[in-house]
Write a protein that holds these residues in place. Structure first.
Motif, PDB file in Angstrom:
ATOM      1  N   THR A  88     -10.114 -88.438 -60.529  1.00  0.00           N
ATOM      2  CA  THR A  88      -9.919 -86.989 -60.531  1.00  0.00           C
ATOM      3  C   THR A  88      -8.724 -86.606 -59.678  1.00  0.00           C
ATOM      4  O   THR A  88      -8.543 -87.123 -58.571  1.00  0.00           O
ATOM      5  CB  THR A  88     -11.180 -86.281 -59.993  1.00  0.00           C
ATOM      6  N   ALA A  89      -7.906 -85.681 -60.198  1.00  0.00           N
ATOM      7  CA  ALA A  89      -6.765 -85.148 -59.457  1.00  0.00           C
ATOM      8  C   ALA A  89      -7.033 -83.696 -59.114  1.00  0.00           C
ATOM      9  O   ALA A  89      -7.440 -82.903 -59.988  1.00  0.00           O
ATOM     10  CB  ALA A  89      -5.482 -85.270 -60.271  1.00  0.00           C
ATOM     11  N   ALA A  90      -6.822 -83.320 -57.852  1.00  0.00           N
ATOM     12  CA  ALA A  90      -6.937 -81.929 -57.392  1.00  0.00           C
ATOM     13  C   ALA A  90      -5.579 -81.510 -56.856  1.00  0.00           C
ATOM     14  O   ALA A  90      -5.024 -82.180 -55.982  1.00  0.00           O
ATOM     15  CB  ALA A  90      -8.009 -81.806 -56.316  1.00  0.00           C
ATOM     16  N   ARG A  91      -5.009 -80.429 -57.401  1.00  0.00           N
ATOM     17  CA  ARG A  91      -3.669 -79.984 -57.001  1.00  0.00           C
ATOM     18  C   ARG A  91      -3.740 -78.641 -56.310  1.00  0.00           C
ATOM     19  O   ARG A  91      -4.423 -77.724 -56.788  1.00  0.00           O
ATOM     20  CB  ARG A  91      -2.752 -79.899 -58.222  1.00  0.00           C
ATOM     21  N   LEU A  92      -3.022 -78.532 -55.204  1.00  0.00           N
ATOM     22  CA  LEU A  92      -2.986 -77.320 -54.406  1.00  0.00           C
ATOM     23  C   LEU A  92      -1.697 -76.580 -54.668  1.00  0.00           C
ATOM     24  O   LEU A  92      -0.606 -77.165 -54.609  1.00  0.00           O
ATOM     25  CB  LEU A  92      -3.078 -77.635 -52.914  1.00  0.00           C
ATOM     26  N   GLY A  93      -1.790 -75.283 -54.940  1.00  0.00           N
ATOM     27  CA  GLY A  93      -0.613 -74.462 -55.114  1.00  0.00           C
ATOM     28  C   GLY A  93      -0.101 -73.921 -53.798  1.00  0.00           C
ATOM     29  O   GLY A  93      -0.514 -74.350 -52.712  1.00  0.00           O
ATOM     30  N   SER A  94       0.797 -72.952 -53.883  1.00  0.00           N
ATOM     31  CA  SER A  94       1.390 -72.343 -52.698  1.00  0.00           C
ATOM     32  C   SER A  94       0.333 -71.598 -51.888  1.00  0.00           C
ATOM     33  O   SER A  94      -0.548 -70.942 -52.452  1.00  0.00           O
ATOM     34  CB  SER A  94       2.504 -71.380 -53.127  1.00  0.00           C
ATOM     35  N   GLU A  95       0.412 -71.719 -50.555  1.00  0.00           N
ATOM     36  CA  GLU A  95      -0.499 -71.054 -49.626  1.00  0.00           C
ATOM     37  C   GLU A  95      -1.957 -71.300 -50.013  1.00  0.00           C
ATOM     38  O   GLU A  95      -2.744 -70.378 -50.199  1.00  0.00           O
ATOM     39  CB  GLU A  95      -0.190 -69.569 -49.567  1.00  0.00           C
ATOM     40  N   THR A  96      -2.304 -72.557 -50.105  1.00  0.00           N
ATOM     41  CA  THR A  96      -3.646 -72.966 -50.507  1.00  0.00           C
ATOM     42  C   THR A  96      -4.240 -73.869 -49.446  1.00  0.00           C
ATOM     43  O   THR A  96      -3.580 -74.800 -48.971  1.00  0.00           O
ATOM     44  CB  THR A  96      -3.612 -73.693 -51.860  1.00  0.00           C
ATOM     45  N   GLY A  97      -5.489 -73.622 -49.082  1.00  0.00           N
ATOM     46  CA  GLY A  97      -6.172 -74.460 -48.106  1.00  0.00           C
ATOM     47  C   GLY A  97      -7.481 -74.981 -48.655  1.00  0.00           C
ATOM     48  O   GLY A  97      -8.266 -74.233 -49.241  1.00  0.00           O
ATOM     49  N   ILE A  98      -7.706 -76.292 -48.498  1.00  0.00           N
ATOM     50  CA  ILE A  98      -8.986 -76.889 -48.882  1.00  0.00           C
ATOM     51  C   ILE A  98      -9.550 -77.654 -47.695  1.00  0.00           C
ATOM     52  O   ILE A  98      -8.817 -78.102 -46.805  1.00  0.00           O
ATOM     53  CB  ILE A  98      -8.872 -77.832 -50.096  1.00  0.00           C
ATOM     54  N   LEU A 112     -12.654 -74.288 -51.007  1.00  0.00           N
ATOM     55  CA  LEU A 112     -11.398 -73.610 -51.318  1.00  0.00           C
ATOM     56  C   LEU A 112     -11.446 -72.246 -50.658  1.00  0.00           C
ATOM     57  O   LEU A 112     -12.144 -71.345 -51.113  1.00  0.00           O
ATOM     58  CB  LEU A 112     -11.209 -73.486 -52.833  1.00  0.00           C
ATOM     59  N   SER A 113     -10.691 -72.109 -49.565  1.00  0.00           N
ATOM     60  CA  SER A 113     -10.741 -70.885 -48.782  1.00  0.00           C
ATOM     61  C   SER A 113      -9.790 -69.827 -49.322  1.00  0.00           C
ATOM     62  O   SER A 113     -10.058 -68.632 -49.217  1.00  0.00           O
ATOM     63  CB  SER A 113     -10.415 -71.197 -47.323  1.00  0.00           C
ATOM     64  N   ALA A 114      -8.660 -70.258 -49.859  1.00  0.00           N
ATOM     65  CA  ALA A 114      -7.664 -69.322 -50.393  1.00  0.00           C
ATOM     66  C   ALA A 114      -6.670 -70.119 -51.214  1.00  0.00           C
ATOM     67  O   ALA A 114      -6.418 -71.296 -50.945  1.00  0.00           O
ATOM     68  CB  ALA A 114      -6.948 -68.578 -49.266  1.00  0.00           C
ATOM     69  N   GLY A 115      -6.095 -69.460 -52.223  1.00  0.00           N
ATOM     70  CA  GLY A 115      -5.036 -70.090 -52.997  1.00  0.00           C
ATOM     71  C   GLY A 115      -5.485 -70.564 -54.354  1.00  0.00           C
ATOM     72  O   GLY A 115      -6.517 -70.145 -54.894  1.00  0.00           O
ATOM     73  N   ALA A 116      -4.689 -71.474 -54.930  1.00  0.00           N
ATOM     74  CA  ALA A 116      -4.895 -71.953 -56.301  1.00  0.00           C
ATOM     75  C   ALA A 116      -5.166 -73.451 -56.285  1.00  0.00           C
ATOM     76  O   ALA A 116      -4.421 -74.218 -55.674  1.00  0.00           O
ATOM     77  CB  ALA A 116      -3.666 -71.648 -57.161  1.00  0.00           C
TER      78      ALA A 116
END
Length: 639
Positions: A88-98, A112-116
Motif C-alpha cells: 500500500t502507498a499513502a501519499r501526503l499533499g501540501s500542508e498535510t500531517g499524519i 490524518l489531522s489536516a491536508g490531503a
C-alpha cells in the motif's frame, strides 16, 4: 445515481463489529516479538519532517526512515511525501500531517489531522485492517482500490473520494459506505453527507497517478513480492540478472568502490535498536531484506525466496569486535565496525525474540529451511557442512569479511550521533582485521539525543494539527515514553534494546494510555472489513489491480481555498526520477461521470469495482510483458 451511498443498518454494524473483534491484531507468535513490517518514507519532495515517537524534536532525515507507532510526519507547504506499508502507498499533499496510530503485521491505522492523503491499496487480506482516523470520523478501507481523503485546515470538513474500491465512514451517529465513483463531503453527522460527481484531478492527483503507474510497470515484481517494501525503486537504479549459483540477483548502478552499508547513517528506533538508514533513493529493500553477495567484482543483492511478506530487519550486518583489532585505527576513540551478511548467513537479532521469529526473519529472506536456522541458533554458529562454518582458528567464517572494503569502520561518536558514515570513515591499516572477531550482536551502546536524527531547520507545524482529537474504531496503543525515559531504560539494560514486555511507562509522569492527541473510540464499532450487502458489491476481498491496468487517480477538489497540491513541489532530495517532473496537466474528459451500476462479478482480469469511466491519455501504457526487450539504462547512483 447515488442510491448506493446509504447509512448502514444496526444489524450490519453489529455484524461488522463482531468481525473486527474476531480479527487478530498481529501475526506475531509471541508478544515479545516486534512486528514483521514497518512503514517506509519512500519519497520526500520539498520540506518534509518527522517527529519520532517520544521525542519533542522534528528531524529532517526522513527518506528511507522506518516509521513506527507514535511517529508523526509533516509535509509542508508546496511539499509532498510518500509512505509505503506492504504493497500500500499513502501519499501526503501540501500542508498535510499524519500520525502512526498502529502498524503491525495485519493492521494499519493512521491519523490524518489536516491536508490531503491519497491511498493506493493493492491488496487487503481477510484479517487485515486499514483505517484512517480523522477529526470528524473514521474511514475504514473495505477493499483494494484508489482513494483520496481531505481534511480541512480547521478539521471541520471531511471529503472522501473513491475511484475504485469501497470505504466505510463512521462516527457516533452511524456509518455510511462510499463506493467506486463517488465523492462524499461531511460537515457533521456521517449519515447526512453531501454527494457530488468526481471532478478532474489536481496536480497532487496527477503526481499520485504517475507514482501508481511506475509501480504497475515494476519489473522487480517478477523477482520479489510486492510486500517487499522498496521494490518500486529498484528498476530505476539497477538491473536484474540470473546467476547459476544464486538465482535472481539485483545489481545496482553505483560508482567504483561503492560498498553496502557505507553511505547512510545509524539511528536508534525502538524496539529494534540500532537501525541503518541509507542515503540512496533505492536504499531500503536491499538493506532490510535479503543478503549482499560479491560476485565477479560486483556487489549484488540476493532477495531470497519470492513468497509472501518478508520479515523486516533493522540492518542485516555482522559486527566486528575483539581485543586488539582496533589498534592503529585513527578515529579518536573506540571504533565501531560492521559488514554485510552474505549468502544464506543467518541473522540473529540483538533485541529479544522468540524462536519462531528468528526462524521467520531468516527463511523469508534467505534460502535455508527451519532446521538450518534452529541448528545455528542452538549451536551459536553455522553448521560445519553449510555456508559459513569456521576457519582453522575456530573463528566464525563470513564471506564478506574477506572482501576488500566490505568492513566499514567509524568512530563511536559518528555512530551514535547519526552522522553520515561516508564522511567519517576510519582508516584500516594493513592487517587490522587479523585479530578481529565477528559478532552477530550490535554493539551495546545506549543512544544519545542525536541518535534519533539531525534536527530540522524548517518551522514545525502548528501544534493544534497534531493535538486534535480523532475518531477511531479501537483504542490506540499507549503513547511512546519520552526519549529520555527510553534512554535510561536502555542504559539500565546494558545498552541493549528494551524487550517489549519491559518497556517503560508512557511519558514521564503521564498516566498509562493518556495521549496529548486524544483518540475517541467508537463504542459501537467501525466496519474495518466487509462492504454493506445493500450496495451490491461482492463482500469477498477484492484482487489487486493487475500490472498494466492502473486506474486514473481518485480525484476531488482541495479542501481549502489555497488549492492545495495544484503546483509541483519546488524540489526534492535525492533527485526524483524524470517522470516526476511532468508538470503539464493531462487532457481531461469533460463528458461527466458515468452512471454508477452494481459491480460486476470478480474475474481474474477485472476488478470487482471496475466500471466504464473516462480514461486520460496519460494513463495508457502497455502491460509489463509487452515492454520492449531493451530497456533504458538505469540511473547510476553516486553518493
Amino acid at each position: 445515481m447515488w442510491s448506493r451511498l446509504r447509512p448502514m443498518t444496526p444489524r450490519l454494524l453489529a455484524l461488522v463489529a463482531s468481525l473486527a473483534l474476531a480479527a487478530p491484531l498481529a501475526r506475531a507468535d509471541d508478544p515479545i516479538d516486534p512486528p514483521g513490517r514497518v512503514a517506509r518514507v519512500s519519497a520526500a519532495l520539498g520540506t518534509v519532517s518527522l517527529q519520532p515517537a517520544g521525542s519533542d524534536t522534528w528531524v529532517s532525515d526522513v527518506l528511507n526512515r522506518p516509521l513506527v507507532n507514535d511517529d508523526r510526519l509533516w509535509s509542508d507547504r508546496e511539499s509532498r511525501a510518500e509512505v509505503h506499508v506492504g504493497s500500500t502507498a499513502a501519499r501526503l499533499g501540501s500542508e498535510t500531517g499524519i500520525g502512526i496510530l498502529a502498524i503491525d503485521d495485519s493492521t494499519v491505522r493512521l491519523r490524518l489531522s489536516a491536508g490531503a492523503l491519497q491511498l493506493r491499496v493493492r491488496t487487503l487480506e481477510p484479517d487485515e485492517t486499514m483505517e484512517i482516523a480523522t477529526p470528524s470520523a473514521s474511514v475504514a478501507v473495505l477493499s483494494p482500490g484508489s482513494y483520496r481523503i481531505d481534511v480541512s485546515d480547521r478539521g471541520d470538513e471531511l471529503r472522501v473520494a473513491v475511484r475504485q474500491g469501497q470505504v466505510a465512514v463512521t462516527d457516533a451517529t452511524g456509518a455510511t459506505t462510499v463506493n467506486a465513483g463517488e465523492l462524499a463531503i461531511f460537515h457533521g453527522a456521517v449519515n447526512d453527507p453531501v454527494t457530488r460527481a468526481l471532478p478532474a484531478g489536481d496536480g497532487f492527483d496527477q503526481w499520485a497517478a504517475e507514482r501508481d503507474r511506475r509501480e504497475d510497470r515494476a519489473v522487480s515484481t517478477r523477482y520479489v513480492s510486492r510486500d517487499t517494501i522498496g521494490y518500486e525503486d529498484l528498476d530505476d537504479y539497477g538491473t536484474w540478472r540470473t546467476v547459476d549459483q544464486y538465482g535472481p540477483v539485483w545489481v545496482p548502478q553505483v560508482s567504483v568502490g561503492w560498498t553496502p552499508y557505507r553511505d547512510g547513517h545509524w539511528s536508534w528506533i525502538a524496539p529494534w535498536g540500532w537501525t541503518w538508514i541509507d542515503d540512496a533513493p533505492w536504499g531500503f529493500a536491499p538493506f532490510h531484506y535479503g543478503r549482499w553477495i560479491h560476485y565477479r567484482d560486483q556487489w549484488c543483492w540476493a532477495p531470497g525466496p519470492r513468497m509472501g511478506a518478508p520479515v523486516y530487519a533493522p540492518a542485516l550486518v555482522g559486527w566486528v569486535g575483539g581485543n586488539g583489532w582496533s589498534v592503529g585505527i585513527g578515529v579518536g576513540g573506540p571504533p565501531v565496525g560492521w559488514f554485510p551478511l552474505g549468502w544464506n548467513e543467518v541473522y540473529v537479532p540483538s533485541y529479544r525474540y522468540s524462536r519462531s521469529y528468528v526462524t521467520n526473519i531468516n527463511v523469508t529472506n534467505i534460502h535455508v529451511d527451519n532446521t538450518y536456522v534452529t541448528n545455528y541458533v542452538d549451536r551459536g554458529r553455522a553448521p560445519d557442512h553449510g555456508p559459513g562454518g569456521r576457519d582453522r582458528d575456530g573463528r566464525e567464517r563470513y564471506a564478506n569479511m574477506g572482501v576488500s572494503g566490505a568492513v566499514i569502520v567509524t568512530s563511536r561518536d559518528a555512530f551514535q550521533g547519526s552522522q553520515r558514515i561516508g564522511e567519517h570513515l576510519a582508516r584500516l591499516p594493513a592487517g587490522a582485521l587479523e585479530h578481529a572477531r565477528p559478532d552477530l550482536a550490535a554493539p551495546a551502546l545506549a543512544p544519545t539525543r542525536e541518535s534519533i536524527g539531525r534536527p530540522s531547520h524548517a518551522p514545525p507545524p502548528r501544534r493544534d494539527i497534531f493535538t486534535r482529537p480523532v475518531v477511531s474504531s479501537t483504542p490506540a496503543p499507549a503513547p511512546a515514553p519520552s526519549f529520555e525515559t527510553q534512554r535510561r531504560g536502555v542504559v539500565a539494560n546494558g545498552g541493549r534494546p528494551l524487550p517489549i514486555d519491559r518497556a517503560p511507562a508512557p511519558r514521564d509522569g503521564a498516566e498509562a494510555g493518556a495521549r496529548p492527541d486524544p483518540v475517541h473510540v467508537l463504542r459501537g464499532g467501525v466496519p474495518p472489513r466487509g462492504p454493506a450487502p445493500a450496495t451490491g458489491i461482492d463482500p469477498r476481498p477484492q484482487p489487486a489491480q493487475r500490472p498494466g491496468g492502473s486506474p486514473p487517480p481518485a480525484v476531488m477538489p482541495p479542501a481549502g481555498p489555497d488549492a492545495r497540491g495544484d503546483r509541483p513541489p519546488p524540489g526534492s532530495r535525492p533527485p526524483p526520477p524524470s517522470e516526476w517532473r511532468r508538470d503539464a496537466a493531462p487532457p481531461v474528459d469533460r463528458r461527466g461521470p458515468p452512471e454508477v451500476r452494481p459491480a460486476p462479478p470478480v474475474t481474474p482480469d477485472r476488478p470487482a469495482d471496475a466500471r466504464p469511466a473516462p480514461r486520460p491519455q496519460y494513463d495508457a501504457r502497455p502491460a509489463p510483458e509487452a515492454r520492449p526487450a531493451i530497456q533504458p539504462p538505469p540511473r547510476q547512483y553516486e553518493p
